[in-house]
Design a protein around this motif. Structure first.
Motif, PDB file in Angstrom:
ATOM      1  N   ARG A   1      19.822 -38.081  -1.333  1.00  0.00           N
ATOM      2  CA  ARG A   1      19.511 -36.848  -0.600  1.00  0.00           C
ATOM      3  C   ARG A   1      19.473 -35.622  -1.515  1.00  0.00           C
ATOM      4  O   ARG A   1      19.083 -34.544  -1.068  1.00  0.00           O
ATOM      5  CB  ARG A   1      20.547 -36.630   0.510  1.00  0.00           C
ATOM      6  N   LEU A   2      19.864 -35.771  -2.755  1.00  0.00           N
ATOM      7  CA  LEU A   2      19.886 -34.649  -3.694  1.00  0.00           C
ATOM      8  C   LEU A   2      18.544 -34.526  -4.403  1.00  0.00           C
ATOM      9  O   LEU A   2      17.745 -35.475  -4.411  1.00  0.00           O
ATOM     10  CB  LEU A   2      21.005 -34.849  -4.714  1.00  0.00           C
ATOM     11  N   PRO A   3      18.283 -33.381  -5.042  1.00  0.00           N
ATOM     12  CA  PRO A   3      17.050 -33.253  -5.817  1.00  0.00           C
ATOM     13  C   PRO A   3      16.934 -34.372  -6.858  1.00  0.00           C
ATOM     14  O   PRO A   3      17.937 -34.802  -7.450  1.00  0.00           O
ATOM     15  CB  PRO A   3      17.199 -31.884  -6.490  1.00  0.00           C
ATOM     16  N   GLU A   4      15.726 -34.823  -7.063  1.00  0.00           N
ATOM     17  CA  GLU A   4      15.460 -35.989  -7.912  1.00  0.00           C
ATOM     18  C   GLU A   4      16.058 -35.875  -9.318  1.00  0.00           C
ATOM     19  O   GLU A   4      16.570 -36.843  -9.861  1.00  0.00           O
ATOM     20  CB  GLU A   4      13.949 -36.208  -8.005  1.00  0.00           C
ATOM     21  N   GLY A   5      16.009 -34.700  -9.911  1.00  0.00           N
ATOM     22  CA  GLY A   5      16.458 -34.537 -11.289  1.00  0.00           C
ATOM     23  C   GLY A   5      17.952 -34.627 -11.501  1.00  0.00           C
ATOM     24  O   GLY A   5      18.411 -34.800 -12.644  1.00  0.00           O
ATOM     25  N   VAL A   6      18.738 -34.552 -10.457  1.00  0.00           N
ATOM     26  CA  VAL A   6      20.197 -34.557 -10.574  1.00  0.00           C
ATOM     27  C   VAL A   6      20.702 -35.849 -11.223  1.00  0.00           C
ATOM     28  O   VAL A   6      21.625 -35.831 -12.037  1.00  0.00           O
ATOM     29  CB  VAL A   6      20.856 -34.334  -9.186  1.00  0.00           C
ATOM     30  N   PHE A   7      20.108 -36.961 -10.886  1.00  0.00           N
ATOM     31  CA  PHE A   7      20.575 -38.270 -11.362  1.00  0.00           C
ATOM     32  C   PHE A   7      20.507 -38.387 -12.886  1.00  0.00           C
ATOM     33  O   PHE A   7      21.399 -38.953 -13.509  1.00  0.00           O
ATOM     34  CB  PHE A   7      19.752 -39.373 -10.687  1.00  0.00           C
ATOM     35  N   HIS A   8      19.460 -37.841 -13.486  1.00  0.00           N
ATOM     36  CA  HIS A   8      19.270 -37.961 -14.936  1.00  0.00           C
ATOM     37  C   HIS A   8      19.597 -36.680 -15.699  1.00  0.00           C
ATOM     38  O   HIS A   8      19.519 -36.674 -16.934  1.00  0.00           O
ATOM     39  CB  HIS A   8      17.828 -38.381 -15.247  1.00  0.00           C
ATOM     40  N   ALA A   9      19.975 -35.612 -15.014  1.00  0.00           N
ATOM     41  CA  ALA A   9      20.261 -34.338 -15.694  1.00  0.00           C
ATOM     42  C   ALA A   9      21.411 -34.507 -16.684  1.00  0.00           C
ATOM     43  O   ALA A   9      22.427 -35.140 -16.380  1.00  0.00           O
ATOM     44  CB  ALA A   9      20.605 -33.260 -14.664  1.00  0.00           C
ATOM     45  N   GLU A  10      21.234 -33.930 -17.872  1.00  0.00           N
ATOM     46  CA  GLU A  10      22.288 -34.008 -18.885  1.00  0.00           C
ATOM     47  C   GLU A  10      23.379 -32.998 -18.578  1.00  0.00           C
ATOM     48  O   GLU A  10      23.107 -31.846 -18.250  1.00  0.00           O
ATOM     49  CB  GLU A  10      21.700 -33.780 -20.274  1.00  0.00           C
ATOM     50  N   VAL A  11      24.622 -33.471 -18.676  1.00  0.00           N
ATOM     51  CA  VAL A  11      25.799 -32.648 -18.456  1.00  0.00           C
ATOM     52  C   VAL A  11      26.795 -32.933 -19.577  1.00  0.00           C
ATOM     53  O   VAL A  11      26.669 -33.920 -20.298  1.00  0.00           O
ATOM     54  CB  VAL A  11      26.453 -32.936 -17.081  1.00  0.00           C
ATOM     55  N   THR A  12      27.777 -32.060 -19.704  1.00  0.00           N
ATOM     56  CA  THR A  12      28.845 -32.288 -20.670  1.00  0.00           C
ATOM     57  C   THR A  12      29.989 -32.964 -19.933  1.00  0.00           C
ATOM     58  O   THR A  12      30.682 -32.342 -19.129  1.00  0.00           O
ATOM     59  CB  THR A  12      29.312 -30.955 -21.287  1.00  0.00           C
TER      60      THR A  12
END
Length: 172
Positions: free
Chosen positions: A25-36
């Motif tokens: 249900r979240l925006p598509e890019g959240v799954f692959h977004a780079e985070v620290t």
């Protein structure tokens, strides 16, 4: 005790499914977004979880390390670059195999000896390793919640208590 092992694993699957439902249900890019974080993305965290689901399923099935370790690069590659839906399907396949293993294990407290490449020999029980699988998943679902919050998204509750409440409501 058999019922406890099945319920514990059912909780683990339920919690993963709740996270997958939320991610869809979240925006598509959240799954692959780079985070620290512990892993560079939610996708990488699920990839790690998948690899270890397969590894510990093999350990519980009594497969020797010499036959398990060559599969690790393939399991890692299998999970790379997946969408949320594709990753969910990988987990669903592993879940079916895991549940089959549980059905074929009449005594979840059976004694086992495993060899860890770093920590050495461990005399344990099937149920202890199963608890480790669930605990490992819980730890990384917490990582995922932190990663989502870094991206301005809410997490989803996956505590065992919520599982029990939902299961109780299902029985009513």
């Amino acid at each position: 005790m058999l019922q406890d092992a099945h319920r514990l694993y059912d909780y683990h699957v339920w919690a993963n499914d709740r996270v997958f439902d939320h991610l869809e249900r979240l925006p598509e890019g959240v799954f692959h977004a780079e985070v620290t974080s512990v892993f560079p993305s939610v996708a990488d965290t699920f990839g790690h979880m998948y690899k270890f689901e397969r590894l510990y399923m093999s350990v519980l099935a009594g497969i020797p390390n010499a036959d398990i370790f060559p599969n690790i690069p393939g399991w890692t590659a299998e999970a790379q670059g997946r969408t949320v839906e594709e990753m969910r399907r990988l987990f669903a396949g592993a879940t079916e195999q895991f549940r089959d293993l549980l059905r074929r294990t009449p005594d979840p407290d059976k004694a086992m000896t495993i060899e860890h490449p770093t920590y050495g020999r461990l005399d344990t029980r099937f149920s202890d390793i199963l608890r480790h699988v669930v605990n490992h998943g819980t730890y990384h679902r917490g990582n995922i919640t932190a990663m989502l919050r870094q991206q301005g998204q809410a997490g989803v509750p996956t505590d065992y208590m919520f599982y029990l409440v939902e299961r109780q409501e299902d029985r009513c």
